[in-house]
Design an enzyme around this catalytic site. Structure first.
Site, PDB file in Angstrom:
ATOM      1  NE  ARG A 127      -3.491  -2.626   0.193  1.00  0.00           N
ATOM      2  CZ  ARG A 127      -3.067  -3.752  -0.349  1.00  0.00           C
ATOM      3  NH1 ARG A 127      -1.937  -3.759  -1.054  1.00  0.00           N
ATOM      4  NH2 ARG A 127      -3.744  -4.867  -0.223  1.00  0.00           N
ATOM      5  CB  SER A 151      -8.808  -1.640   4.825  1.00  0.00           C
ATOM      6  OG  SER A 151      -9.387  -2.831   4.329  1.00  0.00           O
ATOM      7  CD  GLU A 181      -5.340   0.681   3.204  1.00  0.00           C
ATOM      8  OE1 GLU A 181      -5.817   0.494   2.074  1.00  0.00           O
ATOM      9  OE2 GLU A 181      -5.195  -0.220   4.043  1.00  0.00           O
TER      10      GLU A 181
END
Length: 336
Positions: A163, A231, A322
């Site tokens: 990510r 998420s 995130e």
């Protein structure tokens, strides 16, 4: 130049937060992006290029110029022993996946259902069900603000990680205008993720895509009806020794240690369904923070901070948010 003052971003982020930028507009040409970024520079304001607003938390008031990247167009060609897909930064990611799968081309089916745009995908190095964008990306077209010239970054240039990418590391340096993907000519399904166990012998990419979409519907609220940014925390990677001190959580061995499921850590700390103002963690998946109605950025920040504190105190593990924070206290640049 298509910029207006007090630009409303309330309908341009999947978390559904009320937000407004000092200046903003929809940009559908590379020249417009350069002009908007240079206008911001002259005005002494930061510039942020926003895609689908699917992986960000927007401040109420953003003292910056915010451009909505809406460069469209997609093309397919067979080359170099495979299939090359090119797409403008504003192409909706899920539509791009469905288009390739509908043509019988495999390689992206595990990434179906992810909101956002093609241009935002490499910034975050999106991933799901055992596949990451870095597995298929060939290059990323950008405007390099160091000299305001177009540039093509190869996959190694992008510095992809979990990510993560160079595009995310250097917010504002590179403004994404398009991506090129390379998919294999001979399709080989990726079934390593537990959620695809029922697809032991898939006959085509469409079969896997259908399973992926069904799994996403079962565990993720639809952002179009319940605002969310997917998420909310990364799955943390800890040392083997640290993981052994948390017997309640089953991790997965990865390079550098053990990856723990953040959702399980939150669940054990009692955050499933926990609410603060208009923000709440999902009742069925504690990793998803969503807008139950009228949530403010303060609600989101306070709920997220309380979750991070609880996990740190109980397990000694730091959860990293995130979605990027866009506003006066956070990231300016990039593309989300």
């Amino acid at each position: 130049m298509p910029l207006v003052p007090e630009f409303d971003l309330g309908g341009r982020n999947t978390l559904g937060l009320r937000s407004r930028a000092r200046f903003g507009g929809v940009l559908n040409e590379e020249g417009q992006i350069v002009a908007a970024a240079q206008f911001a520079e002259r005005a002494g304001l930061p510039f942020h290029l926003l895609g689908g607003g699917s992986n960000c938390v927007l401040a109420d008031e953003i003292d910056a110029v915010v451009g909505i990247a809406d460069l469209r167009g997609r093309r397919l060609e067979r080359a170099d022993g495979g299939v090359r897909i090119t797409a403008g930064a504003g192409e909706p990611w899920d539509e791009l996946v469905r288009w390739t799968v509908g043509l019988g081309i495999g390689g992206l089916e595990n990434l179906a259902g992810i909101p956002g745009t093609a241009g935002a995908a490499p910034v975050q190095n999106i991933g799901a069900f055992g596949v990451e964008l870095s597995d298929v990306v060939e290059s990323v077209d950008v405007i390099d603000t160091a000299n305001w010239s177009p540039r093509r970054l190869t996959a190694p240039d992008c510095g992809f990680g979990y990510r993560y990418s160079r595009l995310k590391k250097e917010p504002g340096r590179f403004l994404v205008t398009g991506i090129t993907l390379h998919l294999p000519a001979e399709w080989s399904p990726v079934l390593s993720h537990d959620g695809l166990g029922c697809c032991a012998y898939p006959s085509c990419p469409a079969e896997i895509m259908a399973t992926v979409l069904a799994r996403r519907r079962a565990r993720l609220p639809d952002w179009r009806t319940t605002g969310n940014a997917g998420s909310f925390f990364h799955n943390p990677v800890v040392s083997v020794a640290a993981a052994s001190r948390i017997p309640e959580v089953s991790g997965r061995a990865v390079s550098g240690g053990v990856k723990l499921p953040a959702g399980k850590l939150l669940d054990l700390c009692g955050f499933r369904g926990k609410r603060r103002g208009g923000a709440a963690f999902c009742e069925t998946n504690a990793l998803i923070l969503f807008n139950v109605g009228g949530a403010t950025v303060a609600d989101v920040d306070e709920l997220a901070a309380s979750a991070q504190k609880a996990v740190r105190l109980r397990f000694g593990v730091d959860l990293v948010q995130e979605p990027s924070r866009v506003g006066n206290r956070g990231l300016i640049g990039g593309l989300n």
